[in-house]
Scaffold this active site. Structure first.
Site, mmCIF file in Angstrom:
data_model
loop_
_atom_site.group_PDB
_atom_site.id
_atom_site.type_symbol
_atom_site.label_atom_id
_atom_site.label_comp_id
_atom_site.label_asym_id
_atom_site.label_seq_id
_atom_site.Cartn_x
_atom_site.Cartn_y
_atom_site.Cartn_z
ATOM 1 N N HIS A 367 0.716 -1.120 0.019
ATOM 2 C CA HIS A 367 -0.188 0.057 0.078
ATOM 3 C C HIS A 367 0.763 1.166 -0.046
ATOM 4 O O HIS A 367 0.625 2.227 -0.685
ATOM 5 C CB HIS A 367 -0.921 0.048 1.205
ATOM 6 N N ARG A 474 -6.206 -2.014 -15.914
ATOM 7 C CA ARG A 474 -5.732 -2.985 -15.069
ATOM 8 C C ARG A 474 -7.146 -3.336 -13.878
ATOM 9 O O ARG A 474 -7.271 -2.634 -12.906
ATOM 10 C CB ARG A 474 -4.600 -3.085 -14.224
ATOM 11 N N ARG A 510 -8.382 -5.131 -19.473
ATOM 12 C CA ARG A 510 -7.840 -6.519 -19.190
ATOM 13 C C ARG A 510 -8.657 -7.075 -18.144
ATOM 14 O O ARG A 510 -8.914 -6.625 -17.057
ATOM 15 C CB ARG A 510 -6.350 -6.344 -18.980
ATOM 16 N N GLU A 612 2.939 -12.276 -23.666
ATOM 17 C CA GLU A 612 3.739 -12.297 -22.541
ATOM 18 C C GLU A 612 4.427 -13.604 -22.215
ATOM 19 O O GLU A 612 5.406 -13.583 -21.368
ATOM 20 C CB GLU A 612 3.101 -11.523 -21.010
ATOM 21 N N ASP A 636 6.570 -9.097 -18.302
ATOM 22 C CA ASP A 636 6.225 -10.360 -18.110
ATOM 23 C C ASP A 636 6.987 -11.055 -19.010
ATOM 24 O O ASP A 636 7.628 -12.376 -18.725
ATOM 25 C CB ASP A 636 4.829 -10.877 -17.913
ATOM 26 N N CYS A 683 2.702 -2.450 -23.977
ATOM 27 C CA CYS A 683 2.108 -1.688 -22.805
ATOM 28 C C CYS A 683 3.026 -2.176 -21.562
ATOM 29 O O CYS A 683 2.649 -1.939 -20.352
ATOM 30 C CB CYS A 683 0.807 -2.275 -22.418
#
Length: 763
Positions: A367, A474, A510, A612, A636, A683
């Protein structure tokens, strides 16, 4: 032998000073191995010598006095060869060099092995015997294993400054480099500041109680006070912080709920423990459970729980004896340092003094890292082998791009860093001045720059009107910030806000991409190798209920609009695409049938896949027949091509998107995509880096998606280079043997173009 080795290592790690540990080690090895001498030499790279640091067998006066050059004697030979050296009679060896100070005339047999950490020789440990003989395999194996253990201890001690004379009067602190994980990009200069609270649950002593009703009341009042404090802290972050980021504080409210921790704490009170003791027992049990989990995100929830409990305890003590939690106040440019930086810690810190953040524990999913990125504050996470107290008051240079922390920097290094900071500031002014200009190269090549979003689209796209839409939304981030799967209605509301916020531009959503380094707190996945496990499309296809609810929500949110695109993550085969397309068609039919007569039309979205997983590189023509576009997830893809976990500090240095193999793969993807006449976007992080954007443009990519704060910089970069020159740069990069050579080509090109502020390819 293994038991003996463990015992020795435990003994030396418990000693506070490295000199004591090495002296004890030499004595214990001599005793256990029944040899005549054991000695330890450490490397001094400034003088290019090995220094005798500990011995039991050689003359003690030689310690710190004997310096052996890196290319001298048997010690130097061990360091040069980086492997054990076992000699029957050292005096007859051509590299033997006599050092009168050590008094080793009577020793013949010699066994030396290098002490190496991450490819760097830190020193040499030796055993010697008076009679001529070869040391046997077991003895050699023991010393090699011990050297490997010793390497880590020396590294830790070096980072702590134990090899310097910093503790002596008038001494000059030596520069120390600490490696961590990039948490939030940017450069910062300041002094380490560790806020020290007097209230810590770990130091609280448990006590019994008799007035249980009063203890329950104390706890409930403390919780209510804490709830108001959390609300106040959350409100402090209002300016410029996305709502979804501030939703981090919803977790604190959930924990404060009576049906969460409250019920268990009050049950402990009924067992005749005081309120503070009951809180301590419940919280420590929860924290231990979270910390025992394999997933980094789940482990970091322990940070939130302990942070919150300390606040509740402080309010219990305030009511009982007036004890207040004393927080030191920053009064200058500060780098906030803590074992575990929490969201409330950031909210409390005066923003005008906060230049950077160092969290000893945690990853870029914490966080604190999420908040730091939203606040635009550079941050480095997961700095191992150093404590906040050792950074307190020290001058620090912080590189949030590379994850580097430089403590007590040398003058020339600081001057270079100050120059970089100044260049970054000057560059920012130039970039802002041209932010409304199109992303077009000097010879007319137009690029579409899109935003990677997921926290708050309004904030991420505001003031960045030159962006051409959202190249990657996302959806997992809102899932990760909640305590349960969001309902279809909740998702519809969220996605509608996103789609209408940029209704004139495309939005690529996505589907849920969790697992690996992105677990859900309410859907734990315990795997030995999560990055190669049940994640992305694999998880959602196994749970069509989750997948269908999300697709239905996306479709319902897009009614009357035409800007939705759906992106499938972690695709490794055509079968997965076919199954996902079948479910998308099913959801489309269902939503179409449910629309009332006369409602706005439902547009069928284009569907694409993430590239990926390396296997898809060899199936692009086949995959192109089943989808409408490709999107390259370079992060990735790099990780899987190089077999490197980028969140693992031990191997993070091997992760590099400019590796020649990665560049070749990216180039091959765009050539195949063009041949199949299918649009392709990049991306990953490389798209938002100056050197990366230039190379991608040269390869033929015309759509780059990146974090919002990079849009203006990349737009400016594109405007100040030419496609023809970038293609010449690409030709050089593709012939490079290492990523260091690639960087050299990029940096030389940028320097020649007068873009000195961008010479760091990763900036």
């Amino acid at each position: 032998m293994l038991t003996t080795l463990k015992r020795i290592v435990q003994e030396i790690t418990q000693l506070p000073a490295l000199s004591q540990a090495l002296a004890r080690l030499a004595t214990r090895v001599k005793q256990v191995m029944e040899v005549d001498s054991c000695s330890i030499y450490l490397a001094d790279y400034e003088q290019q010598v090995f220094v005798l640091k500990a011995t039991d067998g050689l003359h003690p006066d030689a310690i710190d006095q004997v310096l052996i050059g890196f290319s001298e004697g048997l010690i130097g030979l061990v360091g040069q060869r980086e492997e054990p050296l076992n000699i029957e009679n050292a005096h007859e060896h051509p590299r033997f060099k006599h050092y009168p100070e050590v008094h080793e005339e009577n020793y013949r047999a010699f066994l030396g092995t290098p002490i190496i950490h991450q490819r760097k020789v830190l020193g040499v440990i030796t055993m010697q015997q008076s009679q001529k003989r070869f040391f046997d395999e077991d003895e050699e194996a023991f010393l090699v294993t011990l050297a490997a253990q010793l390497a880590l201890e020396i590294t830790n001690a070096d980072i702590r400054g134990a090899l310097t004379n910093a503790s002596t009067p008038n001494s000059i602190p030596q520069q120390r480099n600490v490696k961590g994980i990039p948490g939030s990009p940017g450069l910062a200069i300041g002094r380490g500041f560790s806020s020290d609270s007097t209230v810590d649950l770990r130091r609280f002593s448990v006590k019994r109680a008799t007035d249980l009703a009063r203890e329950v009341q104390l706890y409930r009042q403390a919780v209510e006070i804490t709830r108001k404090q959390v609300d106040e802290l959350s409100s402090r972050l209002d300016e410029g912080i996305p709502d979804d980021v501030k939703a981090i504080f919803q977790l604190y409210h959930h924990l404060l709920d009576a049906n969460s921790l409250g019920r268990e704490v009050e049950a402990k009170i009924q067992q005749q423990w005081c309120a503070g003791s009951s809180l301590k027992m419940v919280i420590e049990d929860y924290a231990a459970r979270f910390q025992a989990m394999d997933d980094p995100y789940m482990q970091e929830r322990a940070i939130d729980i302990v942070d919150l409990s300390n606040r509740i305890l402080a309010n219990i003590l305030l009511q009982t004896n007036g004890t207040k939690s004393q927080l030191r106040k920053a009064t200058e440019d500060s780098i906030l340092v803590a074992e575990e930086v929490s969201a409330t810690m950031l909210a409390e810190f005066p923003r005008e003094f906060l230049k950077g953040i160092i969290s000893i524990r945690g990853s870029n999913n914490s966080h604190a890292a999420i908040l730091a990125r939203a606040m635009g504050v550079p941050a480095v996470m997961g700095c191992q082998n150093v404590s906040p107290s050792l950074l307190e008051g020290k001058e620090i240079l912080l590189d949030g791009y590379a994850g580097d922390v430089i403590v007590s920097p040398e003058r020339h290094y600081k001057n270079e860093f100050v120059h970089l900071v100044a260049e970054e500031g000057s560059l920012a002014e130039k970039i802002d001045a041209e932010s409304d200009q199109p992303a077009q190269s000097q010879d007319g090549c137009t690029m579409s720059l899109l935003v990677n979003a997921g926290l708050s689209v309004e904030v991420e796209t505001a003031a960045r009107s030159q962006g051409n839409g959202i190249g990657l939304y996302r959806t997992e981030i809102p899932f990760m910030l909640r305590e349960s799967f969001p309902s279809e209605k909740e998702q519809i509301k969220l996605y509608r806000e996103v789609l209408t916020c940029v209704s004139h531009q495309q939005v690529t959503m996505r589907t849920l991409d969790v697992g690996g380094d992105k677990p859900l707190p309410y859907f734990p996945i315990n795997e030995e190798n999560p990055f190669l496990g049940w994640r992305g499309i694999r998880l959602t296809l196994d749970h069509p209920d989750i997948f269908l609810v999300q697709i239905r929500a996306m479709l319902k949110a897009s009614v009357g609009l035409t800007n939705l695109q759906i992106l499938l993550p972690m695709i490794s085969s055509v079968n997965e695409v076919q199954e996902a397309q079948r479910l998308i068609s099913q959801a489309f039919r269902e939503v179409s049938d449910e629309l009332p007569a006369g409602s706005e039309p439902l547009h069928r979205p284009r569907v694409g896949i993430m590239l990926e997983v390396p296997s898809v590189l060899y199936q692009l023509p086949q995959l192109a027949r089943h989808v409408d576009f490709f999107s390259v997830g370079s992060n990735d893809l790099t990780q899987y091509l190089l077999a490197v976990d980028r969140n693992n500090t031990r191997v993070a240095g091997l992760y590099n998107s400019y590796h020649p193999a990665v560049l070749s793969a990216l180039y091959d993807i765009v050539k195949q995509s063009d041949a199949q006449q299918i649009p392709v976007t990049v991306c990953g992080e490389i798209a938002g880096e100056p050197g990366g954007a230039i190379l991608l443009m040269a390869m033929g990519y015309r759509r780059l998606s990146m974090n919002a704060h990079n849009i203006r910089k990349i737009n400016w970069v594109i405007r100040n280079v030419s496609l023809t020159e970038s293609q010449e740069l690409l030709a050089c990069a593709l012939t490079a043997h290492t990523y260091s050579e690639v960087f050299e080509h990029i940096n030389l090109y940028l320097e020649n173009k007068g873009l000195g502020g961008l010479v760091r390819a990763g900036s």
